[in-house]
Design a protein around this motif. Structure first.
Motif, PDB file in Angstrom:
ATOM      1  N   ARG A   1      -4.952  -4.219  -5.030  1.00 18.39           N
ATOM      2  CA  ARG A   1      -6.417  -4.328  -5.071  1.00 18.39           C
ATOM      3  C   ARG A   1      -6.849  -5.503  -5.960  1.00 18.39           C
ATOM      4  O   ARG A   1      -7.732  -6.286  -5.583  1.00 18.39           O
ATOM      5  N   ALA A   2      -6.220  -5.642  -7.110  1.00 23.84           N
ATOM      6  CA  ALA A   2      -6.579  -6.723  -8.031  1.00 23.84           C
ATOM      7  C   ALA A   2      -6.278  -8.089  -7.421  1.00 23.84           C
ATOM      8  O   ALA A   2      -7.078  -9.023  -7.542  1.00 23.84           O
ATOM      9  N   CYS A   3      -5.141  -8.213  -6.744  1.00 25.35           N
ATOM     10  CA  CYS A   3      -4.801  -9.491  -6.098  1.00 25.35           C
ATOM     11  C   CYS A   3      -5.774  -9.795  -4.972  1.00 25.35           C
ATOM     12  O   CYS A   3      -6.203 -10.951  -4.797  1.00 25.35           O
ATOM     13  N   LEU A   4      -6.135  -8.785  -4.224  1.00 27.99           N
ATOM     14  CA  LEU A   4      -7.060  -8.985  -3.117  1.00 27.99           C
ATOM     15  C   LEU A   4      -8.445  -9.395  -3.619  1.00 27.99           C
ATOM     16  O   LEU A   4      -9.130 -10.222  -2.990  1.00 27.99           O
ATOM     17  N   GLU A   5      -8.851  -8.856  -4.740  1.00 30.46           N
ATOM     18  CA  GLU A   5     -10.140  -9.251  -5.330  1.00 30.46           C
ATOM     19  C   GLU A   5     -10.142 -10.735  -5.701  1.00 30.46           C
ATOM     20  O   GLU A   5     -11.150 -11.429  -5.519  1.00 30.46           O
ATOM     21  N   VAL A   6      -9.015 -11.227  -6.199  1.00 29.45           N
ATOM     22  CA  VAL A   6      -8.902 -12.652  -6.521  1.00 29.45           C
ATOM     23  C   VAL A   6      -9.024 -13.489  -5.255  1.00 29.45           C
ATOM     24  O   VAL A   6      -9.785 -14.464  -5.197  1.00 29.45           O
ATOM     25  N   LEU A   7      -8.286 -13.117  -4.228  1.00 35.30           N
ATOM     26  CA  LEU A   7      -8.301 -13.880  -2.976  1.00 35.30           C
ATOM     27  C   LEU A   7      -9.674 -13.852  -2.327  1.00 35.30           C
ATOM     28  O   LEU A   7     -10.149 -14.877  -1.820  1.00 35.30           O
ATOM     29  N   ALA A   8     -10.311 -12.687  -2.350  1.00 34.66           N
ATOM     30  CA  ALA A   8     -11.651 -12.583  -1.763  1.00 34.66           C
ATOM     31  C   ALA A   8     -12.652 -13.425  -2.546  1.00 34.66           C
ATOM     32  O   ALA A   8     -13.544 -14.065  -1.963  1.00 34.66           O
ATOM     33  N   GLY A   9     -12.496 -13.453  -3.862  1.00 39.30           N
ATOM     34  CA  GLY A   9     -13.447 -14.169  -4.706  1.00 39.30           C
ATOM     35  C   GLY A   9     -13.403 -15.670  -4.538  1.00 39.30           C
ATOM     36  O   GLY A   9     -14.396 -16.355  -4.840  1.00 39.30           O
ATOM     37  N   CYS A  10     -12.280 -16.196  -4.060  1.00 39.79           N
ATOM     38  CA  CYS A  10     -12.183 -17.649  -3.891  1.00 39.79           C
ATOM     39  C   CYS A  10     -11.989 -18.043  -2.425  1.00 39.79           C
ATOM     40  O   CYS A  10     -11.584 -19.159  -2.130  1.00 39.79           O
ATOM     41  N   ASP A  11     -12.255 -17.099  -1.521  1.00 40.65           N
ATOM     42  CA  ASP A  11     -12.174 -17.358  -0.076  1.00 40.65           C
ATOM     43  C   ASP A  11     -10.817 -17.919   0.332  1.00 40.65           C
ATOM     44  O   ASP A  11     -10.712 -18.936   1.038  1.00 40.65           O
TER      45      ASP A  11
ATOM     46  N   ILE B   1      -4.807   1.036   2.623  1.00 39.11           N
ATOM     47  CA  ILE B   1      -5.509  -0.186   3.006  1.00 39.11           C
ATOM     48  C   ILE B   1      -6.953   0.125   3.385  1.00 39.11           C
ATOM     49  O   ILE B   1      -7.841  -0.719   3.242  1.00 39.11           O
ATOM     50  N   GLU B   2      -7.209   1.349   3.832  1.00 38.29           N
ATOM     51  CA  GLU B   2      -8.581   1.731   4.193  1.00 38.29           C
ATOM     52  C   GLU B   2      -9.503   1.693   2.970  1.00 38.29           C
ATOM     53  O   GLU B   2     -10.703   1.441   3.105  1.00 38.29           O
ATOM     54  N   ARG B   3      -8.963   1.916   1.792  1.00 44.33           N
ATOM     55  CA  ARG B   3      -9.744   1.830   0.560  1.00 44.33           C
ATOM     56  C   ARG B   3     -10.320   0.443   0.373  1.00 44.33           C
ATOM     57  O   ARG B   3     -11.411   0.265  -0.201  1.00 44.33           O
ATOM     58  N   ASP B   4      -9.610  -0.576   0.859  1.00 44.73           N
ATOM     59  CA  ASP B   4      -9.997  -1.964   0.613  1.00 44.73           C
ATOM     60  C   ASP B   4     -10.778  -2.596   1.755  1.00 44.73           C
ATOM     61  O   ASP B   4     -10.941  -3.827   1.805  1.00 44.73           O
TER      62      ASP B   4
ATOM     63  N   TYR C   1       0.818  -1.212   0.000  1.00 45.15           N
ATOM     64  CA  TYR C   1       0.000   0.000   0.000  1.00 45.15           C
ATOM     65  C   TYR C   1       0.852   1.263   0.000  1.00 45.15           C
ATOM     66  O   TYR C   1       0.465   2.290   0.547  1.00 45.15           O
ATOM     67  N   GLN C   2       2.024   1.181  -0.647  1.00 45.42           N
ATOM     68  CA  GLN C   2       2.820   2.396  -0.834  1.00 45.42           C
ATOM     69  C   GLN C   2       2.100   3.309  -1.818  1.00 45.42           C
ATOM     70  O   GLN C   2       1.159   2.888  -2.512  1.00 45.42           O
ATOM     71  N   PRO C   3       2.493   4.589  -1.921  1.00 49.44           N
ATOM     72  CA  PRO C   3       1.713   5.571  -2.691  1.00 49.44           C
ATOM     73  C   PRO C   3       1.348   5.176  -4.110  1.00 49.44           C
ATOM     74  O   PRO C   3       0.245   5.489  -4.579  1.00 49.44           O
ATOM     75  N   ILE C   4       2.223   4.464  -4.836  1.00 44.47           N
ATOM     76  CA  ILE C   4       1.915   4.168  -6.240  1.00 44.47           C
ATOM     77  C   ILE C   4       0.745   3.203  -6.395  1.00 44.47           C
ATOM     78  O   ILE C   4       0.159   3.101  -7.474  1.00 44.47           O
ATOM     79  N   GLU C   5       0.353   2.525  -5.323  1.00 42.01           N
ATOM     80  CA  GLU C   5      -0.792   1.622  -5.400  1.00 42.01           C
ATOM     81  C   GLU C   5      -2.081   2.380  -5.724  1.00 42.01           C
ATOM     82  O   GLU C   5      -3.001   1.815  -6.314  1.00 42.01           O
ATOM     83  N   ALA C   6      -2.136   3.659  -5.400  1.00 40.49           N
ATOM     84  CA  ALA C   6      -3.342   4.441  -5.676  1.00 40.49           C
ATOM     85  C   ALA C   6      -3.675   4.432  -7.160  1.00 40.49           C
ATOM     86  O   ALA C   6      -4.845   4.376  -7.549  1.00 40.49           O
ATOM     87  N   GLY C   7      -2.645   4.474  -8.001  1.00 46.36           N
ATOM     88  CA  GLY C   7      -2.869   4.462  -9.444  1.00 46.36           C
ATOM     89  C   GLY C   7      -2.734   3.095 -10.071  1.00 46.36           C
ATOM     90  O   GLY C   7      -3.472   2.756 -11.003  1.00 46.36           O
ATOM     91  N   GLU C   8      -1.807   2.285  -9.573  1.00 44.33           N
ATOM     92  CA  GLU C   8      -1.533   0.982 -10.183  1.00 44.33           C
ATOM     93  C   GLU C   8      -2.568  -0.075  -9.799  1.00 44.33           C
ATOM     94  O   GLU C   8      -2.892  -0.951 -10.601  1.00 44.33           O
ATOM     95  N   ARG C   9      -3.021  -0.063  -8.557  1.00 46.88           N
ATOM     96  CA  ARG C   9      -4.064  -0.964  -8.063  1.00 46.88           C
ATOM     97  C   ARG C   9      -3.718  -2.453  -8.233  1.00 46.88           C
ATOM     98  O   ARG C   9      -4.595  -3.297  -8.418  1.00 46.88           O
ATOM     99  N   VAL C  10      -2.432  -2.774  -8.156  1.00 47.58           N
ATOM    100  CA  VAL C  10      -2.015  -4.172  -8.262  1.00 47.58           C
ATOM    101  C   VAL C  10      -2.469  -4.951  -7.023  1.00 47.58           C
ATOM    102  O   VAL C  10      -2.969  -6.077  -7.125  1.00 47.58           O
TER     103      VAL C  10
END
Length: 360
Positions: A151-161, A173-176, A140-149
């Motif tokens: 976020r995309a990985c977390l969406e995968v993990l959340a989607g398959c529990d 991290i508060e965004r997620d 969650y360093q500053p560049i994550e705000a634009g790159e969202r790498v």
């Protein structure tokens, strides 16, 4: 070889390392040579550069007996937070870059990480276990705000529990929370927030682009209020500089809502040691001898001992005293309860277009 980052007139505001020495694998040294062209003051600024790589694999495995996980994900290489003590700095040498200023200014994002993660989680031989994220560089360093790498990985993990453990100091991290809170409700995630010091001035100098101490405590509060288990991490404790704050950090973390705690002593592997000593001479010269004296005392006269079971805590009377202080503090604050293991029984491989749907 000309390297502008070595320019003594370069403004390094907001940077942790004081220099940009070459990595241990390089055959050539680097030095600054003035080219005769006068540059305006506004041009003498060390700026962040971002490149990208598309990984074929994203899960890294380890067999370290003193780590509580055997696999991890790193969405980024390098970290703009610029923490001078960061033990991950030597990893930049593998890229032909300096563990010094390059580590915090020449960053690598890994788009496509989520797609690679899907393929690995779908593999027939994959056996589920918690994935750690943030154990090398901060997701969650500053560049994550634009790159969202991340976020995309977390969406995968959340989607398959899939269970996940995250370590960060970043406010992003508060965004997620919208993903993390439902996962936490299922017993699938926990978060560790590292607090090195409560001294805002020391934090600004030692970890220049990371959120300040009060803001990190607010992260703990917001995650806890969302039902996400948070561990306050007093890490790293710098002997002779921030170690006296151990109990205060744990107390403030508990007040913010943390339910568990951990600590790690300052680690100075490879290039980190000279970089940190250079920082000490620049920012705390009166304490440099004391700090390094304690470090060597805990590592048998060396500046670092990589032996498992010792590298994160050190040995000897001083290390034992800090460990005892930690044990007493967490017992007094109620932070010593054993945390339940993250659930692995809910995992199901990620779906993809064309998969047959379950009938029951």
């Amino acid at each position: 070889m000309v390297d502008d980052s070595l320019d003594p007139e370069l403004r390094r505001r907001g940077r942790g390392a004081c220099s940009n020495v070459v990595g241990r694998f390089e055959r050539l040294d680097r030095r600054f040579e003035e080219d005769g062209w006068d540059r305006a003051p506004e041009e003498r600024v060390l700026r962040t550069e971002l490149s990208r790589e598309v990984p074929r694999r994203i899960i890294s495995y380890n067999r370290s007996p003193d780590l509580p996980f055997d696999r991890s994900i790193n969405p980024y290489r390098g970290c703009e937070h610029g923490c001078v003590y960061c033990f991950a700095r030597p990893s930049h040498a593998y890229l032909g870059l300096s563990p010094g200023l390059d580590f915090e200014t020449k960053l690598v994002a890994r788009p496509g990480a989520a797609e690679a993660l899907v393929q690995e989680l779908r593999a027939r031989r994959y056996e589920v276990a918690p994935i750690a994220i943030g154990t090398n560089t901060d997701p969650y360093q500053p560049i994550e705000a634009g790159e969202r790498v991340m976020r995309a990985c977390l969406e995968v993990l959340a989607g398959c529990d899939h269970p996940v453990a995250i370590v960060t100091k970043g406010t992003l991290i508060e965004r997620d929370i919208d993903l993390l809170a439902p996962m936490a409700a299922k017993g699938l995630c926990r978060v560790g927030i590292s607090v090195t010091t409560l001294d805002a001035d020391l934090s600004r100098r030692m970890e220049p682009r990371a959120p300040g101490p009060k803001r990190r405590l607010e992260i703990i509060r917001r995650l806890s209020e969302a039902g996400i288990p948070v561990r306050v991490m007093a890490a790293p404790m710098v002997p002779g500089l921030s170690d006296h704050e151990l109990e205060a950090i744990l107390r403030e973390g508990r007040a913010a809502g943390a339910t568990s705690a951990s600590w790690i002593m300052l680690r100075l592997p490879r290039e980190v040691s000279p970089l940190f000593q250079e920082w000490l001479q620049s920012h705390a010269p009166g304490r440099a001898a004391r700090v390094m004296g304690r470090v060597r005392e805990m590592h048998g006269g060396k500046e670092y001992d990589a032996n498992w079971g010792q590298r994160m805590r050190g040995t000897g009377p001083y290390a034992e005293m800090v460990a005892a202080r930690f044990r007493n503090a967490i017992r007094r604050l109620g932070l010593d309860a054993r945390q339940p293991a993250l659930r692995c029984d809910l995992f199901r491989p990620p779906e993809r277009a064309g998969d047959q749907l379950d009938l029951f």
